[in-house]
Design a protein around this motif. Structure first.
Motif, mmCIF file in Angstrom:
data_model
loop_
_atom_site.group_PDB
_atom_site.id
_atom_site.type_symbol
_atom_site.label_atom_id
_atom_site.label_comp_id
_atom_site.label_asym_id
_atom_site.label_seq_id
_atom_site.Cartn_x
_atom_site.Cartn_y
_atom_site.Cartn_z
ATOM 1 N N GLN A 275 1.278 -1.436 0.367
ATOM 2 C CA GLN A 275 0.129 -0.125 0.002
ATOM 3 C C GLN A 275 0.994 1.360 0.183
ATOM 4 O O GLN A 275 1.006 1.761 -1.033
ATOM 5 N N GLY A 276 1.653 0.755 1.006
ATOM 6 C CA GLY A 276 1.928 2.322 0.809
ATOM 7 C C GLY A 276 3.932 2.644 0.050
ATOM 8 O O GLY A 276 4.212 3.305 -0.440
ATOM 9 N N ALA A 277 4.790 1.557 -1.227
ATOM 10 C CA ALA A 277 5.204 1.883 -1.402
ATOM 11 C C ALA A 277 5.418 2.735 -2.832
ATOM 12 O O ALA A 277 6.014 3.004 -3.259
ATOM 13 N N PRO A 278 4.674 2.248 -3.363
ATOM 14 C CA PRO A 278 3.983 3.077 -4.855
ATOM 15 C C PRO A 278 4.439 4.959 -3.967
ATOM 16 O O PRO A 278 5.607 5.876 -5.183
ATOM 17 N N ILE A 279 4.163 4.997 -3.583
ATOM 18 C CA ILE A 279 3.779 7.298 -3.469
ATOM 19 C C ILE A 279 5.086 7.162 -2.815
ATOM 20 O O ILE A 279 5.720 8.229 -2.726
ATOM 21 N N GLY B 204 11.583 15.839 3.418
ATOM 22 C CA GLY B 204 10.219 16.761 3.401
ATOM 23 C C GLY B 204 10.097 17.255 3.929
ATOM 24 O O GLY B 204 9.593 16.811 5.289
ATOM 25 N N MET B 205 9.185 18.683 4.037
ATOM 26 C CA MET B 205 9.529 19.821 4.692
ATOM 27 C C MET B 205 8.138 19.620 5.201
ATOM 28 O O MET B 205 6.610 20.300 6.027
ATOM 29 N N THR B 206 7.285 19.728 3.603
ATOM 30 C CA THR B 206 5.639 19.900 3.653
ATOM 31 C C THR B 206 4.994 18.958 3.591
ATOM 32 O O THR B 206 5.046 17.872 2.605
ATOM 33 N N TRP B 207 3.930 18.851 4.621
ATOM 34 C CA TRP B 207 3.130 17.962 4.065
ATOM 35 C C TRP B 207 1.763 18.506 3.554
ATOM 36 O O TRP B 207 0.506 19.438 4.873
ATOM 37 N N ALA B 208 1.159 18.268 2.663
ATOM 38 C CA ALA B 208 -0.230 18.918 1.903
ATOM 39 C C ALA B 208 -0.851 17.902 1.484
ATOM 40 O O ALA B 208 -0.426 18.110 0.129
ATOM 41 N N PRO B 209 -1.218 16.810 1.432
ATOM 42 C CA PRO B 209 -1.900 16.174 1.242
ATOM 43 C C PRO B 209 -2.894 16.209 -0.488
ATOM 44 O O PRO B 209 -2.801 16.080 -1.218
ATOM 45 N N SER B 210 -3.433 17.819 -0.182
ATOM 46 C CA SER B 210 -4.515 17.948 -1.127
ATOM 47 C C SER B 210 -3.537 18.529 -2.511
ATOM 48 O O SER B 210 -4.430 18.344 -3.568
ATOM 49 N N GLN B 211 -2.397 18.806 -2.384
ATOM 50 C CA GLN B 211 -1.299 19.649 -2.809
ATOM 51 C C GLN B 211 -0.497 18.730 -3.226
ATOM 52 O O GLN B 211 0.272 18.444 -4.242
ATOM 53 N N ALA C 223 -7.965 9.419 0.830
ATOM 54 C CA ALA C 223 -8.109 8.318 -0.389
ATOM 55 C C ALA C 223 -7.541 8.571 -1.335
ATOM 56 O O ALA C 223 -6.303 9.236 -1.062
ATOM 57 N N GLY C 224 -7.313 7.056 -2.374
ATOM 58 C CA GLY C 224 -6.140 7.551 -2.687
ATOM 59 C C GLY C 224 -3.981 7.750 -2.340
ATOM 60 O O GLY C 224 -4.248 7.258 -1.649
ATOM 61 N N GLU C 225 -3.645 9.113 -3.029
ATOM 62 C CA GLU C 225 -2.572 8.746 -2.702
ATOM 63 C C GLU C 225 -2.379 9.260 -1.516
ATOM 64 O O GLU C 225 -1.159 9.143 -1.174
ATOM 65 N N HIS C 226 -2.971 9.788 -0.619
ATOM 66 C CA HIS C 226 -3.031 10.100 0.405
ATOM 67 C C HIS C 226 -3.026 9.102 1.529
ATOM 68 O O HIS C 226 -2.253 9.418 1.886
ATOM 69 N N PHE D 94 -0.047 5.094 5.053
ATOM 70 C CA PHE D 94 0.126 3.483 4.787
ATOM 71 C C PHE D 94 2.442 4.192 4.569
ATOM 72 O O PHE D 94 3.009 2.880 5.794
ATOM 73 N N ALA D 95 2.501 5.055 4.189
ATOM 74 C CA ALA D 95 4.691 4.643 3.938
ATOM 75 C C ALA D 95 4.787 5.272 4.962
ATOM 76 O O ALA D 95 5.640 5.397 5.354
ATOM 77 N N THR D 96 4.017 6.636 5.714
ATOM 78 C CA THR D 96 4.441 7.043 7.455
ATOM 79 C C THR D 96 3.817 5.587 8.086
ATOM 80 O O THR D 96 5.269 5.582 8.953
ATOM 81 N N GLY D 97 3.220 4.876 7.752
ATOM 82 C CA GLY D 97 3.438 3.598 9.243
ATOM 83 C C GLY D 97 4.191 2.714 7.800
ATOM 84 O O GLY D 97 4.973 1.923 9.333
ATOM 85 N N ILE D 98 4.699 2.273 6.832
ATOM 86 C CA ILE D 98 6.210 1.838 6.925
ATOM 87 C C ILE D 98 6.862 2.426 7.039
ATOM 88 O O ILE D 98 7.697 1.405 8.247
ATOM 89 N N VAL D 99 7.607 3.838 8.089
ATOM 90 C CA VAL D 99 8.428 4.360 8.305
ATOM 91 C C VAL D 99 8.906 3.643 9.315
ATOM 92 O O VAL D 99 9.454 3.121 10.456
ATOM 93 N N LEU D 100 7.348 3.643 10.358
ATOM 94 C CA LEU D 100 7.617 4.024 11.698
ATOM 95 C C LEU D 100 7.381 2.040 11.713
ATOM 96 O O LEU D 100 7.489 1.561 12.957
ATOM 97 N N PHE D 101 6.859 1.571 11.059
ATOM 98 C CA PHE D 101 6.907 -0.038 11.296
ATOM 99 C C PHE D 101 8.779 -0.289 11.128
ATOM 100 O O PHE D 101 8.737 -0.817 12.383
#
Lengths: 278, 268
Positions: free
Chosen positions: B21-25, B37-44, B236-239, B244-251
């Protein structure tokens, strides 16, 4: 500063006692606050009514039902796997690469944060298997989460059955399977039950993993494919969204009482287990 | 004994599904841009989690600073000083502390710790400090029980030898027993680190959750876990993939911590 050994001794002891008192004080403060404000809220109608207007009024009947169903489901699923693994580790195999892998995976599972279980349960049960936000998804996710606890406690219990029990059984001509199911297993049952009760406690207290997998529906579920909310999730939503401090306290008090009872029962089992072992 | 492989398959399933789930992003944004990266702006479509990594690190270190000294003192108290009656009361109390739902800790922190910090130390109250204190309390049972077991499992002769050489009780603890129990205590600290880093619900309630690099411990932050906890409900989607990618780092971080703890306990 050159202090004598006696002075150092006194300072160290003061710190150690202070730490112990501090920990007890914090525990007392938390529990007292919840119980003092929460107990007056709990009465018959609080326990038997369904929450009304998002939980502002009414009781906690449906969160209680949700909690019970999800916990039951999780335990029913995890127990056979957990005990099977424990029996395999303790009775059927010598230490080798497979046992090391099993232990590594069980210990790793124990350390994985509940939010990661939530992510997994969401993508696997809710989306991939198409179970949706439901009691079933929540129960399955929690089953994964409590598996390591059940494996560890069951293995310890099985290992603590004296070797002489097994030898006596073999000397009477019993087979290995008979010995395990008629002698070892009954002797270890208290320890195993203790592990199961502790897992029940973890299921009741869990929030993150169930919120992502079982949803937060307020109505009574009619099947295990319906979404629900557990008491911990209900409490979280009431508290964070500022819906009703009063009902939040009531729910928290219920949770604390449940956890307390679970610990008491678990301790009784362990103490009797120890006494019997002598 | 197919049942016995359940834990291996469970771990494998969890790993595979979260990575898928997380790897593609991560490949799309780039590993470096995602982590630093310093910016977390899922909508952009901007997914940088560096502020959250800093946030997680800050509250975890804070929790250890609060929880470890108190926890080790308690373990020493239980294994060396406590009268039997006190001990029999203390152990179940610690179990209860471990059993209290994390949301209750968060709620208590929100009602007592957060206002206290706001009024006496300044800032919004919702802060690294508040989260550190609550997480410090939450990791106490882990630290206390594992340290106590490793202190109790030392051979009696260690202590008796030290006392026979004329050491005071504290000197025996400080120079003989604590060093001898070191691996167990270190394992306890590492497991405590893992618990503090993985906690979600209690932290969401008291850490403020703003995505920015903190200037002081009185500033609010967002952690890796709270990022997932807050946004998973509507992503949803990329967000969602980014969560999930955040989850991978935590994991990965938690798995490294677990493996370290297991390695330390095995070695002795």
């Amino acid at each position: 500063m050159n202090l004598t050994a006696q002075t150092r001794e006194k300072i160290a002891k003061t710190f150690i006692w202070a730490a112990a008192v501090l920990v007890l004080a914090v525990l007392t403060a938390i529990i007292a606050d919840i119980l003092i404000k929460g107990l007056p809220v709990i009465n018959f109608s609080f326990l038997t009514e369904i929450p009304r207007s998002m939980g502002r009024a009414g009781g906690v009947a449906s969160p209680i039902v949700g909690t019970v169903l999800i916990t039951l489901l999780a335990v029913t699923i995890a127990v056979p796997f957990g005990i099977g693994t424990a029996l395999y580790l303790a009775e059927y195999t010598k230490d080798g690469i497979i046992t090391r892998l099993i232990r590594f995976s069980a210990e790793s599972l124990a350390g994985i944060p509940s939010i990661v279980y939530g992510l997994f349960g969401f993508i696997f049960f809710v989306i991939y298997l198409g179970l949706g936000w439901s009691i079933l998804s929540g129960g399955l996710t929690l089953a994964f989460m409590i598996l390591p606890t059940i494996i560890r406690t069951a293995e310890e219990a099985i290992r603590s059955v004296p070797l002489s029990f097994r030898e006596a059984s073999y000397s009477l001509g019993a087979t290995k399977t008979q010995t395990i199911f008629k002698v070892v297993f009954p002797s270890a049952i208290r320890g195993i039950t203790n592990g199961i009760i502790l897992s029940v406690g973890r299921c009741i207290a869990e929030t993150a993993a169930v919120m992502l997998t079982a949803g937060s529906a307020l109505q009574l579920p009619s099947s295990i494919l319906d979404p629900t909310r557990t008491m911990a999730v209900h409490f979280y939503i009431l508290a964070v969204e500022g819906i009703s401090a009063e009902n939040a306290y009531g729910t928290a008090a219920l949770l604390i009482i449940l956890i307390f009872l679970i610990n008491v029962v678990a301790n009784m089992l362990v103490n009797r287990f120890v006494a019997k072992g002598r | 004994m197919a049942l016995a492989l359940s834990s291996i398959s469970a771990l494998a399933l969890i790993t595979i599904f979260i990575i898928i789930q997380g790897a593609p992003i991560i490949t799309e944004v780039g590993m470096f841009n995602f982590i630093f990266g310093m910016t977390w702006a899922p909508s952009q479509g901007e997914f940088g989690i560096f502020p959250m990594i800093v946030g997680s690190a800050a509250v975890t270190v804070g929790a250890v600073l609060v929880g470890v000294p108190i926890g080790i003192c308690c373990a020493i108290f239980l294994s060396e000083f406590a009268p039997v009656s006190v001990r029999n009361f203390f152990r179940p109390a610690i179990q209860l502390l471990a059993g209290i739902p994390s949301v209750v800790y968060g709620f208590w922190g929100l009602l007592f710790i957060v206002p206290f910090i706001r009024e006496h130390l300044g800032g919004p109250g919702l802060s690294i400090l508040a989260a550190s204190i609550i997480l410090g309390i939450m990791i106490l049972p882990t630290i206390i029980s594992i340290s106590e077991v490793s202190l109790l499992s030392l051979p009696r002769q260690y202590k008796e030898g030290a006392l026979a050489l004329g050491m005071t009780q504290w000197q025996a603890i400080r120079y003989v027993q604590l060093p001898a129990a070191k691996s167990g205590i270190v394992a306890a600290i590492v497991l405590g680190l893992g618990r503090a880093m993985g906690e979600t619900m209690a932290v969401i309630m008291i850490v403020g959750n703003s995505v920015a690099l903190p200037q002081s411990i009185l500033d609010p932050v967002r952690t890796l876990t709270t990022n997932i906890g807050i946004e998973m409900g509507y992503a949803a989607g990329e967000h969602r993939q980014a969560l999930f990618a955040t989850g991978i780092v935590l994991f990965i971080v938690i798995m490294i911590l677990n493996a370290t703890a297991q390695y330390i306990t095995r070695r002795k």
